[in-house]
Design a protein around this motif. Structure first.
Motif, mmCIF file in Angstrom:
data_model
loop_
_atom_site.group_PDB
_atom_site.id
_atom_site.type_symbol
_atom_site.label_atom_id
_atom_site.label_comp_id
_atom_site.label_asym_id
_atom_site.label_seq_id
_atom_site.Cartn_x
_atom_site.Cartn_y
_atom_site.Cartn_z
ATOM 1 N N ALA A 129 0.836 -1.208 0.000
ATOM 2 C CA ALA A 129 0.000 0.000 0.000
ATOM 3 C C ALA A 129 0.868 1.254 0.000
ATOM 4 O O ALA A 129 0.569 2.226 -0.713
ATOM 5 C CB ALA A 129 -0.932 -0.007 1.211
ATOM 6 N N ALA A 130 1.950 1.240 0.766
ATOM 7 C CA ALA A 130 2.855 2.396 0.792
ATOM 8 C C ALA A 130 3.519 2.577 -0.566
ATOM 9 O O ALA A 130 3.678 3.707 -1.041
ATOM 10 C CB ALA A 130 3.906 2.215 1.882
ATOM 11 N N PHE A 131 3.896 1.485 -1.213
ATOM 12 C CA PHE A 131 4.533 1.568 -2.527
ATOM 13 C C PHE A 131 3.545 2.099 -3.570
ATOM 14 O O PHE A 131 3.897 2.935 -4.407
ATOM 15 C CB PHE A 131 5.076 0.197 -2.933
ATOM 16 C CG PHE A 131 5.861 0.223 -4.209
ATOM 17 C CD1 PHE A 131 7.140 0.745 -4.245
ATOM 18 C CD2 PHE A 131 5.313 -0.273 -5.375
ATOM 19 C CE1 PHE A 131 7.863 0.780 -5.421
ATOM 20 C CE2 PHE A 131 6.026 -0.248 -6.564
ATOM 21 C CZ PHE A 131 7.308 0.284 -6.579
ATOM 22 N N GLU A 132 2.295 1.629 -3.517
ATOM 23 C CA GLU A 132 1.272 2.107 -4.449
ATOM 24 C C GLU A 132 1.007 3.597 -4.250
ATOM 25 O O GLU A 132 0.855 4.340 -5.224
ATOM 26 C CB GLU A 132 -0.025 1.317 -4.271
ATOM 27 C CG GLU A 132 0.038 -0.098 -4.815
ATOM 28 C CD GLU A 132 -1.223 -0.889 -4.524
ATOM 29 O OE1 GLU A 132 -2.299 -0.270 -4.344
ATOM 30 O OE2 GLU A 132 -1.142 -2.119 -4.471
ATOM 31 N N LEU A 133 0.961 4.028 -2.988
ATOM 32 C CA LEU A 133 0.756 5.454 -2.719
ATOM 33 C C LEU A 133 1.917 6.272 -3.260
ATOM 34 O O LEU A 133 1.715 7.339 -3.849
ATOM 35 C CB LEU A 133 0.590 5.691 -1.218
ATOM 36 C CG LEU A 133 0.373 7.143 -0.786
ATOM 37 C CD1 LEU A 133 -0.853 7.744 -1.470
ATOM 38 C CD2 LEU A 133 0.239 7.229 0.729
ATOM 39 N N TRP A 139 3.818 10.053 -7.298
ATOM 40 C CA TRP A 139 4.784 10.350 -8.357
ATOM 41 C C TRP A 139 4.062 10.700 -9.662
ATOM 42 O O TRP A 139 4.411 11.657 -10.344
ATOM 43 C CB TRP A 139 5.716 9.157 -8.556
ATOM 44 C CG TRP A 139 6.717 9.353 -9.644
ATOM 45 C CD1 TRP A 139 6.631 8.941 -10.931
ATOM 46 C CD2 TRP A 139 7.970 10.029 -9.530
ATOM 47 N NE1 TRP A 139 7.748 9.301 -11.639
ATOM 48 C CE2 TRP A 139 8.600 9.984 -10.791
ATOM 49 C CE3 TRP A 139 8.625 10.672 -8.484
ATOM 50 C CZ2 TRP A 139 9.830 10.550 -11.039
ATOM 51 C CZ3 TRP A 139 9.866 11.233 -8.734
ATOM 52 C CH2 TRP A 139 10.452 11.168 -10.001
ATOM 53 N N ASP A 140 3.020 9.916 -9.981
ATOM 54 C CA ASP A 140 2.321 10.106 -11.249
ATOM 55 C C ASP A 140 1.363 11.297 -11.239
ATOM 56 O O ASP A 140 1.278 12.033 -12.221
ATOM 57 C CB ASP A 140 1.519 8.848 -11.611
ATOM 58 C CG ASP A 140 2.416 7.672 -11.947
ATOM 59 O OD1 ASP A 140 3.588 7.893 -12.296
ATOM 60 O OD2 ASP A 140 1.924 6.527 -11.858
ATOM 61 N N ILE A 175 8.413 3.566 4.623
ATOM 62 C CA ILE A 175 7.487 2.545 5.136
ATOM 63 C C ILE A 175 7.574 1.282 4.289
ATOM 64 O O ILE A 175 7.665 0.171 4.811
ATOM 65 C CB ILE A 175 6.047 3.086 5.182
ATOM 66 C CG1 ILE A 175 5.919 4.158 6.257
ATOM 67 C CG2 ILE A 175 5.042 1.962 5.419
ATOM 68 C CD1 ILE A 175 4.628 4.945 6.192
ATOM 69 N N SER A 176 7.554 1.449 2.980
ATOM 70 C CA SER A 176 7.608 0.301 2.089
ATOM 71 C C SER A 176 8.895 -0.491 2.297
ATOM 72 O O SER A 176 8.869 -1.721 2.440
ATOM 73 C CB SER A 176 7.507 0.770 0.633
ATOM 74 O OG SER A 176 7.630 -0.315 -0.246
ATOM 75 N N ASN A 177 10.022 0.197 2.331
ATOM 76 C CA ASN A 177 11.310 -0.480 2.538
ATOM 77 C C ASN A 177 11.386 -1.124 3.913
ATOM 78 O O ASN A 177 11.897 -2.231 4.061
ATOM 79 C CB ASN A 177 12.463 0.510 2.355
ATOM 80 C CG ASN A 177 12.607 0.965 0.932
ATOM 81 O OD1 ASN A 177 12.139 0.308 0.006
ATOM 82 N ND2 ASN A 177 13.227 2.109 0.741
ATOM 83 N N HIS A 178 10.873 -0.428 4.924
ATOM 84 C CA HIS A 178 10.922 -0.971 6.286
ATOM 85 C C HIS A 178 10.088 -2.248 6.400
ATOM 86 O O HIS A 178 10.511 -3.207 7.048
ATOM 87 C CB HIS A 178 10.429 0.078 7.288
ATOM 88 C CG HIS A 178 10.531 -0.361 8.699
ATOM 89 N ND1 HIS A 178 11.735 -0.520 9.339
ATOM 90 C CD2 HIS A 178 9.579 -0.695 9.598
ATOM 91 C CE1 HIS A 178 11.512 -0.928 10.572
ATOM 92 N NE2 HIS A 178 10.218 -1.045 10.750
ATOM 93 N N MET A 179 8.932 -2.281 5.758
ATOM 94 C CA MET A 179 8.107 -3.488 5.811
ATOM 95 C C MET A 179 8.795 -4.645 5.098
ATOM 96 O O MET A 179 8.739 -5.783 5.546
ATOM 97 C CB MET A 179 6.730 -3.236 5.190
ATOM 98 C CG MET A 179 5.839 -2.322 5.986
ATOM 99 S SD MET A 179 5.455 -2.938 7.631
ATOM 100 C CE MET A 179 6.391 -1.829 8.637
ATOM 101 N N ARG A 180 9.467 -4.345 3.989
ATOM 102 C CA ARG A 180 10.186 -5.390 3.247
ATOM 103 C C ARG A 180 11.319 -5.957 4.115
ATOM 104 O O ARG A 180 11.487 -7.171 4.216
ATOM 105 C CB ARG A 180 10.733 -4.816 1.944
ATOM 106 C CG ARG A 180 11.271 -5.861 1.000
ATOM 107 C CD ARG A 180 11.665 -5.264 -0.343
ATOM 108 N NE ARG A 180 10.490 -4.732 -1.037
ATOM 109 C CZ ARG A 180 10.376 -3.462 -1.433
ATOM 110 N NH1 ARG A 180 11.335 -2.610 -1.234
ATOM 111 N NH2 ARG A 180 9.293 -3.069 -2.053
ATOM 112 N N VAL A 181 12.086 -5.078 4.751
ATOM 113 C CA VAL A 181 13.197 -5.520 5.598
ATOM 114 C C VAL A 181 12.671 -6.263 6.821
ATOM 115 O O VAL A 181 13.205 -7.300 7.211
ATOM 116 C CB VAL A 181 14.065 -4.309 6.014
ATOM 117 C CG1 VAL A 181 15.048 -4.676 7.107
ATOM 118 C CG2 VAL A 181 14.803 -3.757 4.806
#
Length: 168
Positions: free
Chosen positions: A55-59, A64-65, A113-119
């Motif tokens: 969800a953070a990555f999609e946001l 960006w777009d 947030i996105s990177n932290h969730m992945r890690v």
């Protein structure tokens, strides 16, 4: 609101606070703080971490777009207004700069947030594997000390067959 009503509300709030404080226990009868398990255990499912990160990555992608589109057009409009002598041009440029700063901050937060969730997911998976390996070795060790593994009086089979000594 009348002053008397305000004082009454404050007194009622104070009374509720005192009543609830009298019901709280800050320690066990043994005198020490409760064990950590009394507070509950943190449980995180990997699919939950994945959903939050996605969800953070999609946001981030949507920002960006869609949110960056207005910045170049606002900047060109601000420059055009300034060239024509309108004070509004400087104001629009200021708003555009603040928008860009806030947008970058929000996009950085989404990426974090996105990177932290992945890690966190990778670390959690690694911890799960480590705990399972440790628990399986503990179970094996336990079996060596457990008298119920073999019949009474017999050698415990967990240690394998006794080696035969050669006669000298």
């Amino acid at each position: 609101m009348a002053w008397n009503e305000w004082e009454q509300l404050k007194a009622e709030a104070l009374q509720r606070q005192q009543d609830s404080a009298a019901m709280q226990l800050n320690q066990l009868d043994g005198g020490g703080p409760p064990k950590s398990s009394a507070y509950g255990d943190l449980k995180v499912a990997n699919d939950g971490l994945t959903k939050i990160g996605s969800a953070a990555f999609e946001l981030y992608d949507q920002l960006w777009d869609k949110a960056r589109v207005s910045v170049p057009s606002s900047d060109s409009a601000a420059a055009d207004l300034s060239k024509q002598g309108f004070a509004l041009g400087a104001g629009l440029k200021h708003v555009s700069n603040r928008w860009e700063e806030q947008l970058k901050s929000l996009m950085d937060a989404c990426a974090h947030i996105s990177n932290h969730m992945r890690v966190t997911k990778k670390i959690h998976d690694g911890d799960e594997g480590y705990i399972q390996r440790q628990m399986s070795s503990i179970a094996l060790l336990d079996a060596g000390f457990d008298e119920r593994v073999g019949a009474p009086g017999e050698k415990n089979k967990i240690y394998g067959e006794p080696s035969k000594k050669k006669d000298e």
